[in-house]
Design an enzyme around this catalytic site. Structure first.
Site, PDB file in Angstrom:
ATOM      1  N   LYS A  92       0.817  -1.225   0.000  1.00 26.44           N
ATOM      2  CA  LYS A  92       0.000   0.000   0.000  1.00 26.44           C
ATOM      3  C   LYS A  92       0.842   1.264   0.000  1.00 26.44           C
ATOM      4  O   LYS A  92       0.446   2.274  -0.562  1.00 26.44           O
ATOM      5  CB  LYS A  92      -0.984  -0.001   1.182  1.00 26.44           C
ATOM      6  CG  LYS A  92      -2.072  -1.055   1.016  1.00 26.44           C
ATOM      7  CD  LYS A  92      -3.400  -0.681   1.626  1.00 26.44           C
ATOM      8  CE  LYS A  92      -4.478  -1.637   1.127  1.00 26.44           C
ATOM      9  NZ  LYS A  92      -5.758  -1.496   1.756  1.00 26.44           N
ATOM     10  N   LYS A 132      -5.107  -9.171  -6.088  1.00 33.26           N
ATOM     11  CA  LYS A 132      -6.403  -9.488  -5.464  1.00 33.26           C
ATOM     12  C   LYS A 132      -7.481  -8.511  -5.940  1.00 33.26           C
ATOM     13  O   LYS A 132      -7.186  -7.354  -6.270  1.00 33.26           O
ATOM     14  CB  LYS A 132      -6.291  -9.514  -3.941  1.00 33.26           C
ATOM     15  CG  LYS A 132      -6.226  -8.176  -3.272  1.00 33.26           C
ATOM     16  CD  LYS A 132      -6.526  -8.307  -1.771  1.00 33.26           C
ATOM     17  CE  LYS A 132      -6.657  -6.913  -1.189  1.00 33.26           C
ATOM     18  NZ  LYS A 132      -7.382  -6.823   0.030  1.00 33.26           N
ATOM     19  N   LYS A 172     -11.398  -2.977  -3.807  1.00 31.10           N
ATOM     20  CA  LYS A 172     -12.290  -1.813  -3.979  1.00 31.10           C
ATOM     21  C   LYS A 172     -11.561  -0.673  -4.653  1.00 31.10           C
ATOM     22  O   LYS A 172     -12.153   0.117  -5.368  1.00 31.10           O
ATOM     23  CB  LYS A 172     -12.731  -1.278  -2.610  1.00 31.10           C
ATOM     24  CG  LYS A 172     -13.544  -2.176  -1.778  1.00 31.10           C
ATOM     25  CD  LYS A 172     -13.978  -1.386  -0.538  1.00 31.10           C
ATOM     26  CE  LYS A 172     -14.105  -2.258   0.671  1.00 31.10           C
ATOM     27  NZ  LYS A 172     -13.002  -2.142   1.626  1.00 31.10           N
TER      28      LYS A 172
END
Ligand code: AQP
Length: 343
Positions: A121, A205, A208
């Site tokens: 991230k 993966k 969102k």
């Protein structure tokens, strides 16, 4: 780390959280929500919309509250019953932040530096990532342990964070000479659907925050949209193999087989037994039918629940009260164990 010398002997309790960072998708459903709904029949369950986690990356204050209601609506539409499960918003219960700080002092920098989600991230520019993003898994440990939860249903991506929660619990118990005070929470990850991948890239993966809406099936998608997205999913020209070994290196194909297995409550091998030798021209429409059957009723229910925001707010207010009633005495004990003034 080694097992504790005195094990936790309190009751079993389930905790899990979902971030209000956008509309939920099939990965969130199969990795988390579907398990939540099953667990509420057998366990004392606490489910949380984790807005404190969401702000580890920038959020628009105008949409954060709206997204929190949307995730709550998705909980209800998927079948969670607020009379049985405790459903609430993380920031409404101060124990999460307080225990996170206490755990920041038990966790070790080296443990956090190994977390792969932070590396993913934060990307290349770690210097600019927030301290909150780095400490994200410590807050997660606090979420779970503020309720002495023993079991945590999550997707595969959270496995490493759950191991860290166990390490933190064990370290606290040892450092403060409080053997067996916190349980070492067990992840509930097993089964197909624990790791649903992007429809556009079978190595990433489903998420969102992926910029491409074609990468995911949203719980709000209608039947035509679902069929179109599955038709466009990236696969390869080969027919499906006879055994799961034949799916190695075929990420897109393996992902679609996994989704089929999760929705049909079966195994990847059982899906291959039915479709071996068939191409995606046959398999994709069959998969689309299954996804439509599972997802569109939730989407319709979501519309109904979203139309009554006052009900959603009531669920969250009641849930926060019930959550505080569980966490407050645990936090009183924590303060006493640490030796804070007045405890
Ligand atoms: N692709 C996935 N497959 C299986 N499970 C998944 N989960 C998330 N993606 C998948 C599980 O859903 C729960 C809630 O996740 P979250 O919203 O709190 O955070 P996340 O894991 O960061 O989910 P996203 O979709 O990737 O969100 P963004 O893009 O905002 O970071 C967790 O149990 C998670 O394991």
């Amino acid at each position: 780390m080694s097992e504790p010398s005195i094990p936790y002997t309190g009751p079993e309790r389930v905790f899990s959280g979902v971030q209000p960072t956008g509309a939920l998708h099939l990965g969130n459903y199969l990795g988390a929500l579907k398990k939540f709904v099953t667990l509420q029949d057998t366990h004392d369950c606490i489910f949380c919309v984790v807005d404190l986690h969401a702000i580890t990356v920038p959020q628009d204050p105008k949409t954060l509250g709206h997204n929190t209601r949307k995730i709550t609506a998705a909980f209800l539409a998927a079948g969670l019953d607020p009379k049985r499960a405790v459903i609430f918003v993380q920031s409404a219960v101060r124990a999460h932040s307080e225990l996170a700080w206490i755990f920041n002092c038990s966790a070790r920098m080296g443990w956090l530096e190994r977390m792969t989600q932070f590396k993913d991230k934060a990307g290349k520019d770690k210097e600019r990532a927030s301290v909150g993003l780095f400490a994200y898994p410590v807050l997660q440990a606090a979420d779970i342990l503020a309720y002495k939860a023993t079991h945590v249903p999550v997707g595969e991506d959270q496995k490493q964070h759950l191991e860290l929660s166990r390490d933190i619990a064990e370290r606290f118990n040892r450092d403060y000479n409080a053997p067996g005070f916190f349980p070492l929470p067990e992840p509930l990850i097993k089964g197909p659907g624990a790791r649903v991948m992007s429809l556009k890239d079978g190595t990433k993966k489903m998420s969102k925050s992926d910029l491409s809406d074609l990468s995911r099936i949203n719980l709000e998608d209608d039947a035509d949209t679902i069929s179109r997205k599955i038709k466009k999913a990236r696969t390869d020209p080969e027919p499906l193999p006879e055994s799961t070994d034949g799916l190695k290196g075929r990420d897109g194909a393996a992902n679609l087989v996994g989704i089929y297995a999760a929705l049909a409550d079966t195994t990847d091998q059982a899906v291959l037994d039915e479709y071996a030798g068939k191409g995606f021209g046959v398999f994709k429409p069959a998969l689309a039918e299954l996804v439509v059957q599972a997802i569109t009723p939730i989407g319709q229910e979501l519309e109904r629940v979203n139309a009554d925001p006052a009900h959603i707010d009531k669920v969250l207010a009641d849930g926060a009260q019930r959550a505080r009633a569980i966490a407050d005495p645990i936090m009183d004990d924590v303060r006493h164990i640490i030796g804070f003034w007045g405890s």
